[in-house]
Design a protein around this motif. Structure first.
Motif, PDB file in Angstrom:
ATOM      1  N   ARG A 137       0.844  -1.217   0.000  1.00  0.00           N
ATOM      2  CA  ARG A 137       0.000   0.000   0.000  1.00  0.00           C
ATOM      3  C   ARG A 137       0.873   1.258   0.000  1.00  0.00           C
ATOM      4  O   ARG A 137       0.599   2.211  -0.726  1.00  0.00           O
ATOM      5  CB  ARG A 137      -0.945   0.003   1.208  1.00  0.00           C
ATOM      6  CG  ARG A 137      -2.174  -0.886   1.025  1.00  0.00           C
ATOM      7  CD  ARG A 137      -3.244  -0.554   2.072  1.00  0.00           C
ATOM      8  NE  ARG A 137      -2.739  -0.679   3.432  1.00  0.00           N
ATOM      9  CZ  ARG A 137      -2.741  -1.804   4.153  1.00  0.00           C
ATOM     10  NH1 ARG A 137      -3.255  -2.918   3.643  1.00  0.00           N
ATOM     11  NH2 ARG A 137      -2.256  -1.822   5.374  1.00  0.00           N
ATOM     12  N   ASP A 138       1.948   1.243   0.810  1.00  0.00           N
ATOM     13  CA  ASP A 138       2.846   2.409   0.849  1.00  0.00           C
ATOM     14  C   ASP A 138       3.485   2.646  -0.517  1.00  0.00           C
ATOM     15  O   ASP A 138       3.607   3.784  -0.976  1.00  0.00           O
ATOM     16  CB  ASP A 138       3.946   2.214   1.904  1.00  0.00           C
ATOM     17  CG  ASP A 138       3.390   2.319   3.326  1.00  0.00           C
ATOM     18  OD1 ASP A 138       2.203   2.709   3.469  1.00  0.00           O
ATOM     19  OD2 ASP A 138       4.122   1.984   4.273  1.00  0.00           O
ATOM     20  N   ALA A 141       0.974   3.947  -2.993  1.00  0.00           N
ATOM     21  CA  ALA A 141       0.646   5.361  -2.721  1.00  0.00           C
ATOM     22  C   ALA A 141       1.689   6.279  -3.372  1.00  0.00           C
ATOM     23  O   ALA A 141       1.354   7.335  -3.921  1.00  0.00           O
ATOM     24  CB  ALA A 141       0.578   5.606  -1.219  1.00  0.00           C
ATOM     25  N   LEU A 142       2.962   5.863  -3.337  1.00  0.00           N
ATOM     26  CA  LEU A 142       4.005   6.665  -3.995  1.00  0.00           C
ATOM     27  C   LEU A 142       3.776   6.707  -5.506  1.00  0.00           C
ATOM     28  O   LEU A 142       3.903   7.755  -6.150  1.00  0.00           O
ATOM     29  CB  LEU A 142       5.392   6.072  -3.702  1.00  0.00           C
ATOM     30  CG  LEU A 142       5.871   6.164  -2.244  1.00  0.00           C
ATOM     31  CD1 LEU A 142       7.156   5.363  -2.049  1.00  0.00           C
ATOM     32  CD2 LEU A 142       6.100   7.618  -1.855  1.00  0.00           C
ATOM     33  N   LEU A 143       3.413   5.557  -6.064  1.00  0.00           N
ATOM     34  CA  LEU A 143       3.158   5.491  -7.518  1.00  0.00           C
ATOM     35  C   LEU A 143       1.927   6.308  -7.882  1.00  0.00           C
ATOM     36  O   LEU A 143       1.889   6.992  -8.911  1.00  0.00           O
ATOM     37  CB  LEU A 143       2.977   4.032  -7.947  1.00  0.00           C
ATOM     38  CG  LEU A 143       4.241   3.177  -7.829  1.00  0.00           C
ATOM     39  CD1 LEU A 143       3.911   1.696  -7.972  1.00  0.00           C
ATOM     40  CD2 LEU A 143       5.265   3.595  -8.882  1.00  0.00           C
ATOM     41  N   GLU A 144       0.925   6.262  -7.011  1.00  0.00           N
ATOM     42  CA  GLU A 144      -0.306   7.027  -7.241  1.00  0.00           C
ATOM     43  C   GLU A 144       0.028   8.527  -7.331  1.00  0.00           C
ATOM     44  O   GLU A 144      -0.466   9.234  -8.205  1.00  0.00           O
ATOM     45  CB  GLU A 144      -1.272   6.740  -6.084  1.00  0.00           C
ATOM     46  CG  GLU A 144      -2.628   7.377  -6.196  1.00  0.00           C
ATOM     47  CD  GLU A 144      -3.559   6.689  -7.191  1.00  0.00           C
ATOM     48  OE1 GLU A 144      -3.185   5.656  -7.780  1.00  0.00           O
ATOM     49  OE2 GLU A 144      -4.663   7.224  -7.394  1.00  0.00           O
ATOM     50  N   ASN A 145       0.901   8.992  -6.435  1.00  0.00           N
ATOM     51  CA  ASN A 145       1.324  10.401  -6.463  1.00  0.00           C
ATOM     52  C   ASN A 145       2.039  10.735  -7.756  1.00  0.00           C
ATOM     53  O   ASN A 145       1.813  11.774  -8.364  1.00  0.00           O
ATOM     54  CB  ASN A 145       2.284  10.691  -5.302  1.00  0.00           C
ATOM     55  CG  ASN A 145       1.508  11.038  -4.060  1.00  0.00           C
ATOM     56  OD1 ASN A 145       0.318  11.322  -4.124  1.00  0.00           O
ATOM     57  ND2 ASN A 145       2.170  10.990  -2.910  1.00  0.00           N
ATOM     58  N   ARG A 146       2.919   9.818  -8.173  1.00  0.00           N
ATOM     59  CA  ARG A 146       3.671  10.080  -9.400  1.00  0.00           C
ATOM     60  C   ARG A 146       2.719  10.191 -10.586  1.00  0.00           C
ATOM     61  O   ARG A 146       2.851  11.044 -11.443  1.00  0.00           O
ATOM     62  CB  ARG A 146       4.683   8.960  -9.640  1.00  0.00           C
ATOM     63  CG  ARG A 146       5.639   9.299 -10.762  1.00  0.00           C
ATOM     64  CD  ARG A 146       6.766   8.316 -10.864  1.00  0.00           C
ATOM     65  NE  ARG A 146       7.400   8.064  -9.596  1.00  0.00           N
ATOM     66  CZ  ARG A 146       8.136   6.978  -9.328  1.00  0.00           C
ATOM     67  NH1 ARG A 146       8.314   6.065 -10.250  1.00  0.00           N
ATOM     68  NH2 ARG A 146       8.688   6.811  -8.145  1.00  0.00           N
ATOM     69  N   LEU A 147       1.738   9.298 -10.619  1.00  0.00           N
ATOM     70  CA  LEU A 147       0.822   9.269 -11.772  1.00  0.00           C
ATOM     71  C   LEU A 147      -0.203  10.407 -11.722  1.00  0.00           C
ATOM     72  O   LEU A 147      -0.994  10.559 -12.646  1.00  0.00           O
ATOM     73  CB  LEU A 147       0.134   7.907 -11.850  1.00  0.00           C
ATOM     74  CG  LEU A 147       1.076   6.766 -12.269  1.00  0.00           C
ATOM     75  CD1 LEU A 147       0.413   5.414 -12.062  1.00  0.00           C
ATOM     76  CD2 LEU A 147       1.531   6.921 -13.722  1.00  0.00           C
ATOM     77  N   ALA A 148      -0.152  11.208 -10.654  1.00  0.00           N
ATOM     78  CA  ALA A 148      -1.029  12.388 -10.601  1.00  0.00           C
ATOM     79  C   ALA A 148      -0.497  13.467 -11.535  1.00  0.00           C
ATOM     80  O   ALA A 148      -1.245  14.330 -11.987  1.00  0.00           O
ATOM     81  CB  ALA A 148      -1.112  12.915  -9.172  1.00  0.00           C
TER      82      ALA A 148
END
Ligand SMILES: N[C@@H](CCC(=O)N[C@@H](CS)C(=O)NCC(=O)O)C(=O)O
Length: 220
Positions: A137-138, A141-148
């Motif tokens: 999950r951690d 979450a980092l990848l989710e931020n990058r893909l924003a």
């Protein structure tokens, strides 16, 4: 020269990465599917090709390449478009950073979740799965931020980083969608609820050229 030949096991994330790369580059290739249940990758015939007894392996004329990232580099050399490792120094660095992060931080914990679930051993492995899920999950979450801020992991174009990560995320998604994962409350399923940017990125990969040809045959 005759087309490259790929030795693979269906559902193996590294093999899927190579197949996606072959398809994205529009390269014709011959498939040799090995049966993991029969341990065909440890047969004398295959050990003569890769003494480590692992897939993926690409053979092309006199050349034999083991290791996913080496195969991708070889494919980039024989068919430079579209480029998989960036076109300027900063992009190349971002591609490699994302690959290294996936291999160092995500691949093993995803295996720690998916292996017991695929083997029907969720109950015996609850503690280990729950611990691995926290790490995953951690990372997601980092990848989710990058893909924003960018559509692809390393920037504006699909790269080896996306092709490396995608099968790992799919292996995870398939494992946590199982009924026996539900009581564990891993907060990883469904992907679009917990990580919408990552889910949208997965959809973009699924729309890439030749995607269906690369899809693991035993999942079809
Ligand atoms: N670092 C290697 C890893 C390859 C690997 O782990 N392959 C697995 C399939 S996912 C394999 O061949 N397993 C069969 C075995 O070891 O017997 C690569 O990226 O190519």
């Amino acid at each position: 020269m005759s087309p490259p030949e790929l030795y693979f096991i269906s559902g193996s994330p590294p093999c899927w990465t190579v197949m996606l790369a072959l398809e994205v580059k529009g390269l014709a290739y011959r498939q040799h599917r090995l049966d993991n249940a029969k341990r065909e990758q440890k047969s004398d015939e295959f050990l003569a090709i890769n003494p480590r007894g692992q897939v993926p392996v690409l053979r092309h004329g006199e050349v034999t390449v083991c290791e996913t990232l080496a195969v991708l580099a070889y494919l980039d050399a024989i068919q430079p478009t579209p480029p998989l490792y960036g076109t300027d120094p900063a992009e190349t660095a971002r591609v490699w950073q994302a690959i290294c992060e996936c291999d160092a931080n995500l691949r093993n914990p995803v295996g720690g979740i998916s292996r017991p679930l695929f083997r029907g051993k969720a109950q015996e492995a609850t503690e280990a799965i729950t611990k691995a899920a926290g790490v995953v999950r951690d990372e997601l979450a980092l990848l989710e931020n990058r893909l924003a801020s960018t559509p692809w992991l390393a920037g504006e174009t699909l790269s080896a980083a996306d092709l490396t990560l995608y099968p790992v995320v799919m292996q995870l998604s398939r494992a946590v969608a199982r009924e026996d994962a539900a009581p564990l409350d891993l907060a990883l399923h469904p992907l679009d609820t917990h990580f919408p940017k990552l889910a949208a990125w997965s959809e973009r990969i699924a729309a890439s050229p030749g995607y269906d040809n690369a899809y693991p045959p035993h999942w079809k």
